[in-house]
Scaffold this motif. Structure first.
Motif, PDB file in Angstrom:
ATOM      1  N   LEU A 210       0.818  -1.303  -0.039  1.00  8.74           N
ATOM      2  CA  LEU A 210       0.103  -0.136  -0.050  1.00  8.74           C
ATOM      3  C   LEU A 210       0.714   1.145   0.089  1.00  8.74           C
ATOM      4  CD1 LEU A 210      -2.683  -1.040   2.502  1.00  8.74           C
ATOM      5  CD2 LEU A 210      -3.028  -0.777   0.018  1.00  8.74           C
ATOM      6  N   ASP A 211       1.885   1.218   0.786  1.00  6.71           N
ATOM      7  CA  ASP A 211       2.845   2.390   0.916  1.00  6.71           C
ATOM      8  C   ASP A 211       3.437   2.797  -0.611  1.00  6.71           C
ATOM      9  OD1 ASP A 211       4.268   4.419   2.409  1.00  6.71           O
ATOM     10  OD2 ASP A 211       5.994   2.874   1.607  1.00  6.71           O
ATOM     11  N   ARG A 215       2.790   6.200  -3.019  1.00  4.70           N
ATOM     12  CA  ARG A 215       3.802   7.197  -3.292  1.00  4.70           C
ATOM     13  C   ARG A 215       3.849   7.026  -4.816  1.00  4.70           C
ATOM     14  NH1 ARG A 215       8.355   4.627  -2.841  1.00  4.70           N
ATOM     15  NH2 ARG A 215       7.790   2.745  -1.447  1.00  4.70           N
ATOM     16  N   LEU A 216       3.567   5.920  -5.480  1.00  3.36           N
ATOM     17  CA  LEU A 216       3.406   6.057  -6.849  1.00  3.36           C
ATOM     18  C   LEU A 216       2.243   7.181  -7.303  1.00  3.36           C
ATOM     19  CD1 LEU A 216       4.139   2.561  -8.212  1.00  3.36           C
ATOM     20  CD2 LEU A 216       5.561   4.415  -8.570  1.00  3.36           C
ATOM     21  N   MET A 217       1.132   6.836  -6.800  1.00  5.15           N
ATOM     22  CA  MET A 217       0.230   7.716  -7.051  1.00  5.15           C
ATOM     23  C   MET A 217       0.265   9.198  -6.613  1.00  5.15           C
ATOM     24  SD  MET A 217      -3.037   5.066  -5.631  1.00  5.15           S
ATOM     25  CE  MET A 217      -4.060   6.141  -6.218  1.00  5.15           C
ATOM     26  N   GLN A 218       0.788   9.653  -5.747  1.00  6.32           N
ATOM     27  CA  GLN A 218       1.177  10.909  -5.338  1.00  6.32           C
ATOM     28  C   GLN A 218       2.302  11.530  -6.494  1.00  6.32           C
ATOM     29  OE1 GLN A 218       2.633  10.326  -1.221  1.00  6.32           O
ATOM     30  NE2 GLN A 218       0.763  11.000  -0.331  1.00  6.32           N
ATOM     31  N   ALA A 288      -1.217   4.530 -17.176  1.00  2.69           N
ATOM     32  CA  ALA A 288      -1.060   3.960 -15.808  1.00  2.69           C
ATOM     33  C   ALA A 288      -1.435   5.132 -14.903  1.00  2.69           C
ATOM     34  CB  ALA A 288       0.238   2.974 -15.567  1.00  2.69           C
ATOM     35  N   MET A 289      -0.763   6.439 -15.227  1.00  3.68           N
ATOM     36  CA  MET A 289      -0.737   7.241 -14.463  1.00  3.68           C
ATOM     37  C   MET A 289      -2.014   8.297 -14.463  1.00  3.68           C
ATOM     38  SD  MET A 289       3.068   8.809 -14.599  1.00  3.68           S
ATOM     39  CE  MET A 289       4.319   7.972 -13.604  1.00  3.68           C
ATOM     40  N   GLU A 295      -9.436   6.332  -5.649  1.00  7.17           N
ATOM     41  CA  GLU A 295      -8.665   5.365  -5.441  1.00  7.17           C
ATOM     42  C   GLU A 295      -7.430   5.857  -4.441  1.00  7.17           C
ATOM     43  OE1 GLU A 295      -6.758   1.498  -5.388  1.00  7.17           O
ATOM     44  OE2 GLU A 295      -8.804   2.422  -5.712  1.00  7.17           O
ATOM     45  N   LEU A 296      -6.658   6.798  -4.684  1.00  7.35           N
ATOM     46  CA  LEU A 296      -5.617   7.386  -3.859  1.00  7.35           C
ATOM     47  C   LEU A 296      -5.978   7.462  -2.378  1.00  7.35           C
ATOM     48  CD1 LEU A 296      -2.901   8.301  -3.092  1.00  7.35           C
ATOM     49  CD2 LEU A 296      -3.656  10.876  -3.963  1.00  7.35           C
TER      50      LEU A 296
END
Length: 549
Positions: A210-211, A215-218, A288-289, A295-296
């Motif tokens: 999850l972490d 971080r990827l989503m941010q 993907a981005m 979701e975030l």
């Protein structure tokens, strides 16, 4: 068996070497000649507590050495082995006392403690006398003496085993009750915690996953614009279009370039293919981005929930699942605790019943042995002119323990109708001596390997009674080794080996000497005991008659 005793510079003994033998060894001499010093010296090397000042006046130190024979199976071997000392057929005890009072002990030339000496003495020597507080007069040892007489080793072992099992069962029940009580105090917490953990249901490795997703989503929001620009630069409106146009123009000119453009055209075709792959990868990344803000939010909420629960319970996030299992197990123990306690209580009840049976069997064995001992004592007391005295082994209730629940005491009543009481409080000096001797005769079969010492146990008796005492001592000695300090000619005449203890003055110093007696020397000593300082022929004749026995 005590084989030899070497005494140097102790009290009024400067140097003395005695070689003892099996059977009855008698030591005689006038009062004050030093007989008690021999016993004091033997007690010193055996670690007994006695006189404080033992070193001969003017000597730097006193020393006593005692040598014992240890046949196979002698209990002293176990004491030596347990203490880590060498075990052999010969045991040498040596103890030194300096003039300043410092004491040093050795066993087979290895330095040891006085405690080891005393433990060895318990299985090597037994002293009996009117001040005997280590042997038969010690009421605390009467139960053990009766058990030996009864041959109760097997029943005693069973009782001790039952006692240990009872104690273990009670301990298991107490521990289970304490654990259950502790869990009950936390029952509300346990049920709430398990429900909370089950509701969240964290999985191993989930927190790290999850972490990473968070971080990827941010990061996606920050780098997506640059990736989009790069995608546009790689597309048909950018590098792809330019390379395609250049390739089309070159292909049109290839026929007239006489092969010079073949290589550049091939390179551009490869570049165009690689550019397509790069453009596709960038496009996939852009897709993907394409992050859903909801979701975030969901990822962050679960990540924070897992971390908060881990902090609350003092666990690592990946350990929350196993922690939940632990708490669930405690709840199961609580729910099943009543049944477990019932089983453990039944086990305690069974163990207590087992102990009751073993202790009752031991009591019955002791009661039967007590009756036999009392009868044997009655037979022994008659020849000692104490046929009116009554010896009784009393068995009463005691606090239950590993050795059963019986208190045992040897009591006597010296006259019919008189109240019974402890040996050393009821009997007079002469009576006490005879009681002790009779009791020792009855119990002697239980004293494997012991050297028996009787210190003036014949005091206060004479004539036929003294003769009976001498015969009983000789009978005891037939089964081992007996040392007796005596003033009775009847007892001395029964000895197989005889020593005379006497004082003499040498160079102004009073010293004690011990002389072995045989033949006429022994006759004269017994005659002295009969007649006093002036030895007559009549006294010698009486002495010879006693020796002829």
């Amino acid at each position: 068996m005590l084989r030899s005793l070497d005494i140097r510079d102790m009290l009024i003994i400067d140097r003395l070497e005695l070689d003892f033998q099996p059977g009855l060894n008698v030591l005689t001499g006038e009062t004050g000649a030093g007989k008690s010093i021999l016993l004091d010296s033997l007690g010193f090397v055996l670690g007994w507590r006695g006189r404080a000042e033992l070193v001969r006046a003017g000597a730097r130190q006193g020393e006593v050495t005692a040598v014992f024979e240890l046949p196979p199976g002698h209990p002293a071997r176990d004491v030596l082995d347990e203490a880590g000392l060498d075990v052999s057929d010969e045991l040498i005890l040596r103890r030194v006392n300096t003039a300043e009072g410092r004491k040093t002990a050795f066993v087979n030339d290895r330095r040891t403690s006085g405690d080891i000496l005393r433990r060895l003495s318990d299985v090597l020597v037994e002293l009996h006398g009117q001040q005997d507080d280590r042997g038969l007069l010690n009421a605390r040892g009467h139960r053990a003496l009766l058990d030996d007489f009864a041959g109760a080793a097997e029943a005693l072992a069973a009782t001790r085993a039952a006692w240990r099992e009872q104690a273990a069962a009670r301990k298991r029940l107490a521990e289970a009750e304490a654990a259950l009580a502790e869990i009950r105090e936390e029952e509300d917490f346990l049920r709430h915690a398990v429900a909370e953990l089950d509701a969240l249901d964290p999985q191993p490795g989930e927190e790290a996953e999850l972490d990473q997703r968070r971080r990827l989503m941010q990061a996606a929001g920050r780098i997506r614009e640059d990736i989009a620009k790069a995608h546009q630069a790689l597309g048909y409106d950018g590098a792809e279009g330019l390379i395609s146009n250049a390739l089309r123009w070159l292909e049109g000119a290839m026929d007239q370039a006489e092969g010079r453009l073949d290589a550049p055209v091939g390179a551009l075709e490869r570049a165009l293919n690689a550019l397509g792959e790069a453009e596709q990868g960038v496009a996939d990344t852009l897709e993907a981005m394409d992050i859903d803000p909801a979701e975030l939010e969901r990822v962050e909420e679960r990540l924070f929930a897992i971390r908060a629960l881990a902090r609350k319970h003092g666990q690592m996030p990946d350990e929350l699942g196993s922690y939940a299992e632990t708490l669930r197990g405690q709840l199961e123990a609580l729910d099943g605790g009543a049944a477990d306690l019932k089983e453990l209580a039944a086990a305690v009840e069974a163990a207590e019943a087992g102990y009751d049976r073993a202790a009752a069997a031991l009591t019955e064995l002791r009661q039967a042995a007590a009756a036999r001992l009392d009868a044997a004592m009655a037979e022994e007391l008659a020849p000692l002119k104490m046929d009116r005295a009554v010896f009784e082994t009393k068995i009463g209730a005691a606090e239950p323990g590993p050795d059963g629940r019986d208190a045992v005491a040897f009591t006597v009543a010296t006259n019919p109708g008189a109240p019974a009481g402890p040996l050393n409080k009821i009997a007079s000096g002469g009576e006490l001596s005879r009681f002790l001797l009779a009791l020792k005769v009855c119990l002697t079969g239980t004293d494997s390997g012991l050297t028996l010492i009787f210190d003036e146990i014949d005091r206060g008796v004479g004539g036929a009674t003294a003769d009976a005492v001498g015969r009983r001592l000789a009978a005891l000695a037939d089964q081992g080794q007996v040392l007796v300090v005596t003033h009775s000619p009847q007892v001395a005449a029964r000895g197989r080996h005889h020593w005379q203890v006497a004082k003499q003055v040498s160079d102004g110093a009073t010293l004690s000497r011990v002389v072995p007696l045989v033949g006429d020397g022994r006759v004269d000593e017994i005659a002295r005991m009969l007649a006093g300082d002036t030895i007559t022929e009549e006294a010698r004749g009486a002495a010879r008659a006693l020796l002829a026995g």
